[in-house]
Write a protein that holds these residues in place. Structure first.
Motif, PDB file in Angstrom:
ATOM      1  N   PRO A 157       3.631   3.067  -2.849  1.00 62.01           N
ATOM      2  CA  PRO A 157       2.903   2.367  -1.781  1.00 62.01           C
ATOM      3  C   PRO A 157       3.437   2.756  -0.408  1.00 62.01           C
ATOM      4  CG  PRO A 157       3.631   0.855  -3.509  1.00 62.01           C
ATOM      5  CD  PRO A 157       4.343   2.147  -3.748  1.00 62.01           C
ATOM      6  N   SER A 158       2.563   2.865   0.536  1.00 66.17           N
ATOM      7  CA  SER A 158       2.961   3.057   1.932  1.00 66.17           C
ATOM      8  C   SER A 158       3.156   1.678   2.561  1.00 66.17           C
ATOM      9  CB  SER A 158       1.859   3.806   2.684  1.00 66.17           C
ATOM     10  OG  SER A 158       0.678   2.996   2.733  1.00 66.17           O
ATOM     11  N   GLN A 159       3.608   1.667   3.807  1.00 68.25           N
ATOM     12  CA  GLN A 159       3.740   0.387   4.499  1.00 68.25           C
ATOM     13  C   GLN A 159       2.378  -0.294   4.620  1.00 68.25           C
ATOM     14  OE1 GLN A 159       6.385   0.049   7.910  1.00 68.25           O
ATOM     15  NE2 GLN A 159       4.821  -1.084   9.034  1.00 68.25           N
ATOM     16  N   LYS A 160       1.340   0.493   4.883  1.00 68.45           N
ATOM     17  CA  LYS A 160      -0.016  -0.059   4.954  1.00 68.45           C
ATOM     18  C   LYS A 160      -0.425  -0.645   3.605  1.00 68.45           C
ATOM     19  CE  LYS A 160      -4.829   1.308   5.924  1.00 68.45           C
ATOM     20  NZ  LYS A 160      -5.718   2.422   6.348  1.00 68.45           N
ATOM     21  N   GLY A 161      -0.039   0.031   2.522  1.00 72.73           N
ATOM     22  CA  GLY A 161      -0.350  -0.471   1.190  1.00 72.73           C
ATOM     23  C   GLY A 161       0.341  -1.789   0.895  1.00 72.73           C
ATOM     24  N   TYR A 162       1.618  -1.885   1.267  1.00 76.99           N
ATOM     25  CA  TYR A 162       2.345  -3.141   1.067  1.00 76.99           C
ATOM     26  C   TYR A 162       1.712  -4.266   1.888  1.00 76.99           C
ATOM     27  CZ  TYR A 162       6.323  -0.997  -1.396  1.00 76.99           C
ATOM     28  OH  TYR A 162       7.128  -0.363  -2.307  1.00 76.99           O
ATOM     29  N   ARG A 163       1.350  -3.943   3.121  1.00 81.40           N
ATOM     30  CA  ARG A 163       0.764  -4.977   3.991  1.00 81.40           C
ATOM     31  C   ARG A 163      -0.545  -5.483   3.410  1.00 81.40           C
ATOM     32  NH1 ARG A 163       1.870  -9.030   6.217  1.00 81.40           N
ATOM     33  NH2 ARG A 163       3.643  -7.986   7.174  1.00 81.40           N
ATOM     34  N   TYR A 164      -1.375  -4.580   2.910  1.00 85.47           N
ATOM     35  CA  TYR A 164      -2.644  -5.000   2.298  1.00 85.47           C
ATOM     36  C   TYR A 164      -2.367  -5.845   1.055  1.00 85.47           C
ATOM     37  CZ  TYR A 164      -7.516  -4.839   0.839  1.00 85.47           C
ATOM     38  OH  TYR A 164      -8.801  -5.205   0.499  1.00 85.47           O
ATOM     39  N   TYR A 165      -1.403  -5.423   0.273  1.00 82.90           N
ATOM     40  CA  TYR A 165      -1.009  -6.143  -0.943  1.00 82.90           C
ATOM     41  C   TYR A 165      -0.549  -7.566  -0.601  1.00 82.90           C
ATOM     42  CZ  TYR A 165       1.998  -7.120  -5.055  1.00 82.90           C
ATOM     43  OH  TYR A 165       2.620  -7.677  -6.147  1.00 82.90           O
ATOM     44  N   VAL A 166       0.306  -7.681   0.398  1.00 79.57           N
ATOM     45  CA  VAL A 166       0.836  -8.992   0.795  1.00 79.57           C
ATOM     46  C   VAL A 166      -0.262  -9.888   1.351  1.00 79.57           C
ATOM     47  CG1 VAL A 166       2.284 -10.113   2.541  1.00 79.57           C
ATOM     48  CG2 VAL A 166       3.214  -8.244   1.161  1.00 79.57           C
ATOM     49  N   ASP A 167      -1.141  -9.326   2.142  1.00 76.18           N
ATOM     50  CA  ASP A 167      -2.169 -10.137   2.808  1.00 76.18           C
ATOM     51  C   ASP A 167      -3.330 -10.520   1.892  1.00 76.18           C
ATOM     52  OD1 ASP A 167      -0.750 -10.020   5.152  1.00 76.18           O
ATOM     53  OD2 ASP A 167      -1.952  -8.415   6.047  1.00 76.18           O
TER      54      ASP A 167
END
Length: 343
Positions: A66-76
């Motif tokens: 996961p990229s940082q963008k991927g983690y952020r989407y996952y968290v949100d």
């Protein structure tokens, strides 16, 4: 807009990487029980997710992470509450089952339990000492030239301040000064002391105690310092067991951040109260680009707030950490309220 298939592949990729710390491949995902797609289909979708910035490759022949963008989407968008086990709940409740008179003891033990349960580093900002109320002020002479001013607060915190005493000041004058100070400062906040001491000094000077001016000036300079918010660690070195920090530069950056935090505790305080999740570069500190910080707020005393922060790698188990923080902050706030109300 991600398709349902892409959403599932992204979620399972993030979950798998959180558990294994190993790049995730399409064949690996196709073997998952919840994954109904062929390796070829998954491979194509992962390539699209990479193009959109949600996944990335660590090197050409590897799977994806996961990229940082991927983690952020996952968290949100993909997190749901995690059911804590009965053993986890029992361990958390043990913190609050013991009888205590000090809030710091409760905070310190909570940090240790959270670190143990998460395998990450826990940081708690204790209450700001300057918001404590004075219970007693006293002064103990050490020599003919100095004394120790002792300030005890309603929370059991003790401050010792070295004060200069001019040789011409008599002991009875010092005793009279302490008595006068006590009559004014008991029940006031620590941050109010410099102003109160100024008023008491003016009063005593008018009563022909001008020799005490130097004593007051020395005392006021000592108690006039700023916030004394304590940084309490749980599992301070535990995070270095995570595979990401076998990289010496990442480990060095983390140690640098912890050093900075000792001097500037509010580095971990989010811009708003409640739950805050900062991933990688969202921390606004270069030294924390390999980390995520999840911060929750707890309350105590008279509308005061403290922070619990859990620091982990960007692939931290967000769902579990959030569930643990949610449980702890509720119980901690209730228990601290009891402690402060009993004062």
């Amino acid at each position: 807009m991600l398709t349902d298939r892409q959403l599932l592949i992204l979620q399972v990729t993030v979950d798998d990487f959180i558990q294994t710390a190993q790049p995730v491949g399409s064949r690996q995902l196709s073997k998952k029980e919840e994954m109904p797609y062929s390796p070829a289909t998954i491979r194509n979708e992962m390539a699209d997710l990479e193009d959109m910035g949600f996944l990335e490759k660590t090197h050409t022949s590897s799977g994806r992470v996961p990229s940082q963008k991927g983690y952020r989407y996952y968290v949100d968008n993909m997190l749901s509450p995690n059911q804590l086990s009965s053993s986890e709940i029992a361990k958390l409740q043990s913190v609050f089952a013991e009888r205590r008179v000090e809030s710091e003891q409760l905070i310190r033990q909570s940090a240790e339990i959270l670190a143990e349960l998460t395998n990450y580093t826990t940081i708690l900002l204790g209450d700001d000492v300057q918001r404590h109320r004075v219970r007693k002020f006293s002064m103990v002479p050490l020599s003919s030239e100095n004394a120790v001013a002792i300030i005890v607060t309603d929370n059991g915190h003790v401050q010792n301040k070295l004060v200069n005493i001019p040789v011409e000041v008599r002991m009875e004058e010092l005793e009279r000064m302490v008595e006068e100070i006590n009559s004014h400062v008991v029940g006031s906040y620590l941050f109010e002391l410099p102003t109160i001491l100024q008023r008491v000094m003016q009063s005593l000077i008018h009563q022909s105690h001008s020799r005490l001016v130097e004593v007051f000036e020395s005392l006021t300079a000592q108690v006039g310092s700023g916030s004394e918010q304590k940084v309490i660690y749980g599992g301070k070195m535990q995070l270095f067991n995570q595979p990401e920090f076998s990289d010496w530069q990442k480990a060095r950056n983390l140690l640098e951040f912890m050093h900075q935090l000792e001097e500037h505790p509010r580095l971990i305080v989010p811009h708003s109260s409640g739950l805050s999740i900062r991933i990688g570069s969202e921390n606004e500190m270069d030294s924390m680009e390999a980390c995520s910080i999840i911060t929750a707020t707890y309350s105590f005393g008279e509308q005061q707030k403290g922070q619990i922060a859990i620091i982990g790698p960007t692939r931290m188990d967000y769902r579990r950490v959030i569930s643990l923080l949610d449980y702890v902050t509720g119980d901690m706030s209730a228990e601290l309220a009891k402690i402060f109300n009993s004062k």
